[in-house]
Design an enzyme around this catalytic site. Structure first.
Site, short mmCIF file in Angstrom:
data_model
loop_
_atom_site.label_atom_id
_atom_site.label_comp_id
_atom_site.label_asym_id
_atom_site.label_seq_id
_atom_site.Cartn_x
_atom_site.Cartn_y
_atom_site.Cartn_z
N GLY A 165 0.77 -1.25 0.00
CA GLY A 165 0.00 0.00 0.00
C GLY A 165 0.79 1.28 0.00
O GLY A 165 0.21 2.36 -0.10
N PRO A 169 4.72 -5.06 -0.76
CA PRO A 169 4.68 -3.92 -1.67
C PRO A 169 4.54 -4.38 -3.13
O PRO A 169 5.20 -5.32 -3.55
CB PRO A 169 6.04 -3.26 -1.46
CG PRO A 169 6.94 -4.37 -1.05
CD PRO A 169 6.08 -5.32 -0.25
N GLY A 170 3.67 -3.73 -3.86
CA GLY A 170 3.55 -4.00 -5.30
C GLY A 170 3.93 -2.74 -6.04
O GLY A 170 5.01 -2.62 -6.62
N CYS A 223 -13.51 5.13 -27.82
CA CYS A 223 -14.75 5.82 -28.13
C CYS A 223 -15.48 6.27 -26.88
O CYS A 223 -16.62 5.84 -26.65
CB CYS A 223 -15.62 4.91 -28.97
SG CYS A 223 -14.80 4.50 -30.50
N1 LLP Z 1 -1.36 -7.02 -0.46
C1 LLP Z 1 -2.68 -7.16 -0.68
C2 LLP Z 1 -3.43 -8.12 0.12
C3 LLP Z 1 -3.32 -6.37 -1.65
O1 LLP Z 1 -4.63 -6.51 -1.85
C4 LLP Z 1 -2.57 -5.45 -2.40
C5 LLP Z 1 -3.20 -4.61 -3.42
C6 LLP Z 1 -1.19 -5.37 -2.16
C7 LLP Z 1 -0.62 -6.16 -1.17
C8 LLP Z 1 -0.30 -4.43 -2.94
O2 LLP Z 1 -0.62 -3.10 -2.75
P1 LLP Z 1 0.35 -1.96 -3.36
O3 LLP Z 1 1.64 -2.02 -2.58
O4 LLP Z 1 0.58 -2.29 -4.78
O5 LLP Z 1 -0.38 -0.71 -3.15
N2 LLP Z 1 -5.68 -1.21 -8.95
C9 LLP Z 1 -5.44 -0.26 -7.89
C10 LLP Z 1 -4.71 -0.86 -6.73
C11 LLP Z 1 -5.42 -2.07 -6.15
C12 LLP Z 1 -4.61 -2.69 -5.06
C13 LLP Z 1 -5.14 -4.04 -4.73
N3 LLP Z 1 -4.43 -4.71 -3.69
C14 LLP Z 1 -4.68 0.94 -8.47
O6 LLP Z 1 -4.40 0.94 -9.66
O7 LLP Z 1 -4.37 1.88 -7.75
#
Ligand code: LLP
Length: 463
Positions: free
Chosen positions: A278, A321-322, A391
């Site tokens: 997050g 982290p993603g 579109c």
């Molecule tokens: N762990 C869990 C359980 C999650 O559900 C998520 C993201 C992450 C880790 C990774 O979160 P990050 O570090 O990437 O923020 N499509 C949306 C984001 C959806 C996130 C879903 N879960 C966007 O484009 O902002």
């Protein structure tokens, strides 16, 4: 998300009620290192390069639109997270941000683990050689088939998301003669300050089991009774694109409080806590994200302090982290097509992609930056909206930005910080062909996900 008003305002400012745009940057040729990946530079002749190659050469070789991923930056960010958390913690990259076999191999080499949330992600991870024990399976509605494949493969742990799933996973593990390591995902009741679609720790949403009202404690009671499960920890994920780290700290405190309750009731000290992903990234120069070592230090300190106060052994911490790893590592390269100046409003700059390769602007009102990258320009700044070729009028890539007024069809422009949740959320809307992902490193580009072709479209269309 950050937002600041233009001090002077353009002409007919009354029409621009949204106030999304910032003041024009003093130098339109500058590339803010906050939003561009680390090997991106502009050479003295005005060309932008990444990984030592000019973007114009990349466009010739790989076409546009395309995502260019800076491999050195990706690896450096993996290392920064791993070093920040150290040997007593685990970093699980969240594959939903962007996953491919090459990425899995990089993660493996850099010593990270992987969070997957579907059979497709699991297959990609295993196929690319990630050891099953370094994979965690997530999801609020895992199918029995997904659970079975994960248990059979021997994944490190499964994060249980509901009362029904506790029983489902236990039965499947029993049937396969296994004891599955599991964590229970709790919702800690934190209102994360982010877009409501990506906040996940308040109670009125679909993820996890609430701490409030003793639900999580009841889930623990049930899980501890089942032979097929080895309950190893508690999981919390409060949301995504978060800048204010206070939410993670509150979550950490509440999760440790639950560990103490579990110890008091069952005499068991769970050895792991996972605080999810997050952490936000900079999409524009106005954003100021926290650094991995700051977040690591503050989480470690809180967990250690709270555990000491409750006389608990400090559990092993993990994070997921993603976006913070892959987001800043890529940009999307587009070719400028139609340019339409709307007198007194702004100039619409159409590119050869759009909401099919970046849905985030339409979906979350996300903000992005953009730069002219095939040359530099000394022309005046012009207020633009970068739009796609789809579109619908919501097909916006960058809502408000400044590009040089001499912008012309055929110029290349790039939108930075598109590594996360762009290719992974891309669609075939209007039968668009999803762009390739090209890894760039040491003067060469390598396709890691190829561009879709019309044959790909027709192959699925079997009517
Ligand atoms: N762990 C869990 C359980 C999650 O559900 C998520 C993201 C992450 C880790 C990774 O979160 P990050 O570090 O990437 O923020 N499509 C949306 C984001 C959806 C996130 C879903 N879960 C966007 O484009 O902002």
């Amino acid at each position: 998300m950050s937002r600041s008003a233009h001090p002077a305002g353009p002409r007919h400012a009354d029409v621009l009620t949204e106030g999304h745009y910032s003041a024009p940057p003093t130098d339109l040729n500058a590339l803010d290192p906050k939003v561009w990946s680390r090997t991106v530079t502009r050479t003295p002749d005005g060309q932008v390069t990444v990984g030592g190659i000019e973007v114009a050469r990349l466009a010739e070789e790989f076409g546009t639109p395309a995502y260019f991923l800076d491999e050195a930056d990706f690896r450096a960010r993996c290392q920064a997270w791993r070093d920040a958390f150290g040997p007593d913690a685990d970093v699980f990259y969240a594959g939903k941000a962007f996953l491919s076999r090459a990425v899995v191999r990089w993660l493996h080499e850099e010593g990270l683990n992987l969070d997957v949330c579907s059979a497709g992600e699991l297959t990609t991870a295993l196929d690319a050689g990630m050891p099953a024990e370094r994979i965690a399976l997530h999801g609020n509605n895992k199918t029995p088939e997904e659970i079975e494949r994960a248990v059979a493969a021997g994944v490190g742990h499964i994060v249980l998301d509901s009362f029904q799933e506790i029983v489902r996973v236990a039965h499947i593990a029993d049937r396969l003669g296994k004891r599955q390591r599991v964590q229970i995902r709790v919702t800690v009741g934190v209102e994360a300050h982010t877009h409501e679609f990506i906040a996940t720790a308040h109670e009125d949403q679909k993820f996890g089991i609430a701490l409030a009202g003793g639900e999580a404690a009841e889930a623990v009671r049930r899980a501890l009774k089942l032979d097929g499960l080895e309950l190893v920890g508690i999981h919390s994920h409060i949301g995504s694109q978060i800048f204010d780290t206070a939410g993670f700290e509150v979550a950490a405190r509440r999760v440790v409080a639950l560990l103490a309750e579990i110890r008091d009731e069952h005499g068991v000290e769970l050895p792991e806590i996972d605080l999810g992903g997050g952490l936000g990234i900079a999409y524009t120069s106005d954003d100021d994200p926290a650094e991995p070592h700051d977040i690591a230090n503050s989480l470690r300190e809180i967990v250690t302090r709270e555990c000491a106060a409750s006389k608990l052994r400090t559990p092993r911490i993990s994070v997921e982290p993603g976006r913070a790893i892959v987001g800043p590592t890529a940009f999307t390269l587009y070719e400028v097509g139609t340019i339409k100046p709307l007198e007194g409003l702004r100039t619409y700059v159409s590119v050869d992609g759009g909401m099919s390769d970046n849905i985030r602007t339409a979906l979350y009102d996300a903000e992005y930056s953009v730069a002219l990258v095939s040359r530099s320009s000394d022309a005046e700044p012009m207020l633009v909206r970068v739009v796609g070729k789809h579109c619908e009028s919501g097909d916006i890539v960058v809502r408000d930005a400044f590009l040089p007024a001499d912008l012309a069809p055929g110029d290349l422009i790039a939108v930075p910080a598109t590594g996360a949740y762009c290719r992974s959320m891309a669609s075939n809307y209007n039968h668009a062909l999803r762009p390739p992902v090209v890894a760039v490193k040491d003067g060469a580009g390598r396709v890691i996900v190829r561009r879709e072709t019309e044959e790909d479209l027709l192959r699925l269309d079997v009517g």
